[in-house]
Design a protein around this motif. Structure first.
Motif, mmCIF file in Angstrom:
data_model
loop_
_atom_site.group_PDB
_atom_site.id
_atom_site.type_symbol
_atom_site.label_atom_id
_atom_site.label_comp_id
_atom_site.label_asym_id
_atom_site.label_seq_id
_atom_site.Cartn_x
_atom_site.Cartn_y
_atom_site.Cartn_z
ATOM 1 N N GLU A 41 -9.404 123.067 109.625
ATOM 2 C CA GLU A 41 -10.262 123.973 108.879
ATOM 3 C C GLU A 41 -9.593 124.317 107.547
ATOM 4 O O GLU A 41 -8.401 124.614 107.498
ATOM 5 N N ARG A 42 -10.356 124.266 106.466
ATOM 6 C CA ARG A 42 -9.773 124.433 105.132
ATOM 7 C C ARG A 42 -10.063 125.806 104.543
ATOM 8 O O ARG A 42 -11.173 126.335 104.680
ATOM 9 N N SER A 43 -9.060 126.326 103.866
ATOM 10 C CA SER A 43 -9.260 127.521 103.053
ATOM 11 C C SER A 43 -9.815 127.073 101.709
ATOM 12 O O SER A 43 -9.831 125.868 101.398
ATOM 13 N N ILE A 44 -10.242 128.001 100.879
ATOM 14 C CA ILE A 44 -10.752 127.613 99.564
ATOM 15 C C ILE A 44 -9.636 127.002 98.720
ATOM 16 O O ILE A 44 -9.873 126.103 97.917
ATOM 17 N N LYS A 45 -8.393 127.453 98.937
ATOM 18 C CA LYS A 45 -7.255 126.864 98.219
ATOM 19 C C LYS A 45 -7.070 125.408 98.634
ATOM 20 O O LYS A 45 -6.828 124.538 97.793
ATOM 21 N N ASP A 46 -7.184 125.140 99.941
ATOM 22 C CA ASP A 46 -7.095 123.757 100.430
ATOM 23 C C ASP A 46 -8.193 122.905 99.795
ATOM 24 O O ASP A 46 -7.952 121.762 99.387
ATOM 25 N N ALA A 47 -9.390 123.461 99.727
ATOM 26 C CA ALA A 47 -10.527 122.720 99.164
ATOM 27 C C ALA A 47 -10.273 122.376 97.702
ATOM 28 O O ALA A 47 -10.478 121.234 97.277
ATOM 29 N N ILE A 48 -9.815 123.349 96.930
ATOM 30 C CA ILE A 48 -9.526 123.104 95.513
ATOM 31 C C ILE A 48 -8.458 122.029 95.369
ATOM 32 O O ILE A 48 -8.593 121.112 94.547
ATOM 33 N N ASN A 49 -7.411 122.131 96.174
ATOM 34 C CA ASN A 49 -6.333 121.134 96.096
ATOM 35 C C ASN A 49 -6.828 119.742 96.471
ATOM 36 O O ASN A 49 -6.406 118.742 95.878
ATOM 37 N N SER A 50 -7.728 119.660 97.444
ATOM 38 C CA SER A 50 -8.259 118.348 97.848
ATOM 39 C C SER A 50 -9.054 117.716 96.704
ATOM 40 O O SER A 50 -8.946 116.516 96.453
ATOM 41 N N TYR A 51 -9.842 118.526 95.995
ATOM 42 C CA TYR A 51 -10.606 118.007 94.856
ATOM 43 C C TYR A 51 -9.688 117.594 93.705
ATOM 44 O O TYR A 51 -9.945 116.594 93.027
ATOM 45 N N LYS A 52 -8.638 118.366 93.481
ATOM 46 C CA LYS A 52 -7.711 118.015 92.405
ATOM 47 C C LYS A 52 -7.003 116.693 92.714
ATOM 48 O O LYS A 52 -6.787 115.866 91.819
ATOM 49 N N LEU A 53 -6.653 116.489 93.985
ATOM 50 C CA LEU A 53 -6.068 115.210 94.389
ATOM 51 C C LEU A 53 -7.065 114.072 94.158
ATOM 52 O O LEU A 53 -6.710 113.003 93.655
ATOM 53 N N ALA A 54 -8.325 114.308 94.516
ATOM 54 C CA ALA A 54 -9.359 113.284 94.330
ATOM 55 C C ALA A 54 -9.589 113.003 92.849
ATOM 56 O O ALA A 54 -9.836 111.854 92.452
ATOM 57 N N SER A 55 -9.508 114.042 92.032
ATOM 58 C CA SER A 55 -9.659 113.867 90.589
ATOM 59 C C SER A 55 -8.566 112.964 90.036
ATOM 60 O O SER A 55 -8.832 112.049 89.242
ATOM 61 N N TYR A 56 -7.334 113.203 90.475
ATOM 62 C CA TYR A 56 -6.197 112.404 90.012
ATOM 63 C C TYR A 56 -6.312 110.969 90.511
ATOM 64 O O TYR A 56 -6.157 110.006 89.734
ATOM 65 N N CYS A 57 -6.619 110.823 91.807
ATOM 66 C CA CYS A 57 -6.771 109.479 92.372
ATOM 67 C C CYS A 57 -7.936 108.741 91.722
ATOM 68 O O CYS A 57 -7.850 107.538 91.442
ATOM 69 N N GLY A 58 -9.024 109.455 91.467
ATOM 70 C CA GLY A 58 -10.192 108.837 90.845
ATOM 71 C C GLY A 58 -9.896 108.345 89.440
ATOM 72 O O GLY A 58 -10.369 107.281 89.026
ATOM 73 N N ALA A 59 -9.106 109.128 88.702
ATOM 74 C CA ALA A 59 -8.735 108.707 87.347
ATOM 75 C C ALA A 59 -7.848 107.465 87.392
ATOM 76 O O ALA A 59 -8.044 106.519 86.609
ATOM 77 N N LEU A 60 -6.891 107.443 88.326
ATOM 78 C CA LEU A 60 -6.016 106.272 88.464
ATOM 79 C C LEU A 60 -6.803 105.048 88.916
ATOM 80 O O LEU A 60 -6.508 103.919 88.512
ATOM 81 N N LYS A 61 -7.814 105.269 89.742
ATOM 82 C CA LYS A 61 -8.644 104.182 90.264
ATOM 83 C C LYS A 61 -9.681 103.700 89.239
ATOM 84 O O LYS A 61 -10.333 102.683 89.425
#
Length: 239
Positions: free
Chosen positions: A100-120
Motif C-alpha cells: 500500500e502506497r502513501s502519497i509520498k510513495d506515489a510521487i516518488n514512483s512517478y518521478k522514477l517513471a519520469s526519469y526512466c521514460g526520459a532515458l527510454k
C-alpha cells in the motif's frame, strides 16, 4: 468470499520490461475507484479520498528499478536499455513499492517513471501525462510551488507532443492536447498563452467531435476574460 471481505487493493503480476523478472504491484479494484468529479485539467476526485487509483499507476521493478506505466511502449530504442541499466539499475537500492502506497510513495514512483521514460526516449505525450499526474499529487498535498513546477514540465511535453504529432495512435487527441495546454497555462498564470491555446481549440472545432472539450475551452476562455475585466474595473476604480 463475501462481498464485504473484498479489499480495495489487489496484487497484479508483472514482468519487468527491462530485466524480465517477475513481481507484483498493487492495483485498485474498479468498484472502489469511483470518481465523484473531474477538475478542469481532468484530475479525478474520488468519492472515497482514502482510495486513490493514481497512487498505483506506476510499476516499479523491485529488482532493477525500472519504472513505467502501462502506457509505455515495450520497444526500447537503440542504446536506451544500456543507459537505463547504467543510470538506474546499477545504482538501484532494492526497495519495494508493491505494498500500500502513501502519497509520498506515489510521487516518488512517478518521478522514477519520469526519469526512466526520459532515458527510454518515450513519447512526449507519455511524459506529459506523468508530469501532469505528479502535479495532481502535489495539489493534494497543497504544495502549490511543486504543483506549478510539474505543470510547467507537463506543458513543455504537451507542446512537444503537439509539434511532433507523437500523440497519433494514442488516446490523446489534438483538441485535448490544445485544451490541456490552455488549462495548464491558465493555472500557472500565463493567460496570454492560455487564450492562444483555447483559440486554437475553437479554430479546429469543425473537425473535432469532442464537443465537451470545446465547451470546456469556452468556459476557461470566458473565465479569463471575466477575470481580466474585473481587474480592469478594479484598476480604474483605484485610479
Amino acid at each position: 468470499m463475501l462481498i464485504q471481505d473484498i479489499q480495495p487493493l489487489y496484487d497484479k503480476s508483472m514482468e519487468c520490461l527491462l530485466c524480465k523478472q517477475k513481481s507484483t504491484t498493487k492495483k485498485v479494484r474498479s468498484r472502489f475507484a469511483r470518481v465523484a468529479k473531474y477538475e478542469t485539467d481532468f484530475c479525478p476526485i474520488y468519492a472515497d479520498s482514502s482510495i486513490n487509483a493514481l497512487y498505483y499507476t506506476i510499476f516499479v521493478c523491485p529488482h532493477c528499478g525500472f519504472s513505467y506505466s502501462e502506457e509505455f511502449s515495450r520497444y526500447f530504442p537503440p542504446a536506451t536499455k544500456e543507459a537505463i541499466e547504467e543510470k538506474v539499475s546499477s545504482q538501484w537500492v532494492p526497495q519495494h513499492f508493491s505494498n500500500e502506497r502513501s502519497i509520498k510513495d506515489a510521487i516518488n514512483s512517478y518521478k522514477l517513471a519520469s526519469y526512466c521514460g526520459a532515458l527510454k526516449k518515450e513519447k512526449h505525450i507519455i511524459l506529459a501525462g506523468i508530469h501532469l499526474r505528479i502535479a495532481w499529487l502535489y495539489r493534494i498535498t497543497q504544495n502549490s510551488e511543486q504543483e506549478k513546477r510539474f505543470l510547467r514540465f507537463a506543458l513543455t511535453e504537451f507542446e512537444a507532443s503537439y509539434s511532433t504529432g507523437d500523440f497519433s495512435g494514442t488516446r490523446a487527441s489534438e483538441a485535448k492536447i490544445l485544451y490541456l495546454a490552455g488549462d495548464i497555462s491558465k493555472r500557472i498564470g500565463d493567460h496570454k498563452a492560455a487564450i492562444k491555446y483555447f483559440s486554437l481549440v475553437f479554430e479546429r472545432q469543425k473537425n473535432a467531435r469532442e464537443t465537451s472539450i470545446i465547451q470546456m475551452a469556452r468556459d476557461r476562455f470566458q473565465e479569463i476574460k471575466h477575470e481580466q475585466g474585473s481587474r480592469t474595473t478594479a484598476a480604474s476604480l483605484n485610479g
